[in-house]
Enzyme design. Structure first.
Site, mmCIF file in Angstrom:
data_model
loop_
_atom_site.group_PDB
_atom_site.id
_atom_site.type_symbol
_atom_site.label_atom_id
_atom_site.label_comp_id
_atom_site.label_asym_id
_atom_site.label_seq_id
_atom_site.Cartn_x
_atom_site.Cartn_y
_atom_site.Cartn_z
ATOM 1 C CB ALA A 1 -0.931 0.000 1.206
ATOM 2 C CB THR B 1 -0.170 6.125 0.468
ATOM 3 O OG1 THR B 1 1.219 5.832 0.526
ATOM 4 C CG2 THR B 1 -0.926 5.080 1.253
ATOM 5 N NE ARG C 1 -1.677 -2.320 8.291
ATOM 6 C CZ ARG C 1 -1.670 -3.066 7.189
ATOM 7 N NH1 ARG C 1 -1.650 -2.493 6.002
ATOM 8 N NH2 ARG C 1 -1.659 -4.374 7.265
ATOM 9 C CB ILE D 1 -6.777 -4.232 -5.407
ATOM 10 C CG1 ILE D 1 -7.084 -3.010 -4.526
ATOM 11 C CG2 ILE D 1 -6.581 -5.480 -4.548
ATOM 12 C CD1 ILE D 1 -8.467 -2.963 -3.974
ATOM 13 C CG HIS E 1 -3.807 -8.867 -1.362
ATOM 14 N ND1 HIS E 1 -3.395 -7.976 -0.413
ATOM 15 C CD2 HIS E 1 -3.291 -10.074 -0.971
ATOM 16 C CE1 HIS E 1 -2.657 -8.587 0.509
ATOM 17 N NE2 HIS E 1 -2.571 -9.855 0.186
ATOM 18 C CB CYS F 1 -20.580 -14.677 -11.693
ATOM 19 S SG CYS F 1 -21.856 -15.815 -11.092
ATOM 20 C CB CYS G 1 -24.242 -13.543 -12.518
ATOM 21 S SG CYS G 1 -23.621 -14.243 -14.047
ATOM 22 C CB SER H 1 3.835 -2.580 7.112
ATOM 23 O OG SER H 1 2.553 -2.958 6.683
ATOM 24 C CG ASN I 1 7.402 0.347 4.584
ATOM 25 O OD1 ASN I 1 6.572 0.634 3.714
ATOM 26 N ND2 ASN I 1 7.050 0.072 5.830
HETATM 27 ZN ZN LIG Z 1 -22.988 -16.300 -13.098
#
Ligand SMILES: [Zn+2]
Length: 255
Positions: free
Chosen positions: A23, A27, A35, A104, A122, A130, A155, A197, A221
């Site tokens: 992260a 940022t 956090r 992400i 992640h 779906c 879906c 971290s 970091n």
């Molecule tokens: Zn589906």
């Protein structure tokens, strides 16, 4: 020798660098993580957004989607920062094996690291899956539906429950990505932690796997991490600044 020069030397001498990002790098592109104080996270409790809660009731799914709907515009509009571009530069210099990311937001791809060189531990907000039939929808499409008043999208093919293609709290790690990331960590010659971290397992194990297999370990970091004592070099600075300086030095040395 200062730390920036020392890391630059290591980069010049390396052939297979794995960059592991968290992260902290995002940022600096204006994306707050859970956090961070304030922002969207002040209005939602992470304990209400777990995978188990999501599966357990329509009311919880509605809450999750409300959160996700508010988060998406920030992710969609975010731009890579100097840290992302410095990592992309390592790719263009032929030094980068891959980026393993806990983020992400797709910012590594936006900074032109090829898709196949980015392992997203992640998941990603770019897609919605779906959970019944596995059909995948572009996030923009689902976002329009949310904005036209749908509370909990279903879906089109099977009516199943849909969820952003991110790994939520309490959700199992993606097997293929985790295995690939572990393999790459064991095979690299330099493992560069950027803005993580290193507290979430099994991701936090990867720098140690690299180190055990003979790689050098560098941690950049803002705050200390539990693995600082295993690192060859630790830099407590903003990731964008430190990485830009390192890559500038590398270019000078390579030319
Ligand atoms: Zn589906």
């Amino acid at each position: 020798m200062n730390k920036i020069d020392a890391v630059s030397d290591m980069v010049v001498q390396s052939k297979r660098i794995v960059v592991f990002t968290g992260a902290g790098i995002s940022t600096e592109s204006g994306i707050a993580d859970f956090r961070s104080p304030g922002g969207i996270w002040a209005r939602f409790d992470p304990n209400e957004l777990t995978y188990q809660k999501f599966l357990s009731s329509e009311t919880n799914r509605e809450k999750y989607w409300e959160f996700s709907k508010l988060l998406w515009p920030t992710i969609a509009q975010a731009k890579p920062n100097p840290g992302h571009y410095a990592i992309a530069e390592l790719y263009h210099l032929g030094k980068l094996d891959c980026v393993i990311t806990q983020n992400i937001d797709g910012l590594h791809q936006k900074s032109r690291v090829p898709e196949e060189r980015v392992i997203e531990l992640h998941g990603t907000m770019k897609w919605v899956n779906c959970l019944e039939c596995g059909r995948r929808y572009p996030r923009e499409q689902i976002q329009s539906r949310l904005e036209s008043g749908e509370k909990v999208p279903r879906c089109d093919s099977c009516g199943g429950i849909m969820k952003p293609a991110t790994i939520s709290f309490g959700q199992p790690m993606p097997e293929m990505e985790t295995r690939e990331a572990e393999k790459r960590s064991a095979a690299c010659d330099l493992f560069l932690v950027v803005g993580s971290s290193l507290v979430v397992y099994p991701a936090a194990q990867m720098p140690l796997t690299a180190k055990d297999n003979g790689a050098k370990l560098v941690i950049i970091n803002l705050t200390p991490t539990p693995h600082d004592r295993y690192a060859d070099i630790v830099i407590h600075e903003k990731t964008g600044e430190a990485l830009s300086q390192i890559v500038e030095q590398v270019k000078v040395r390579l030319i």
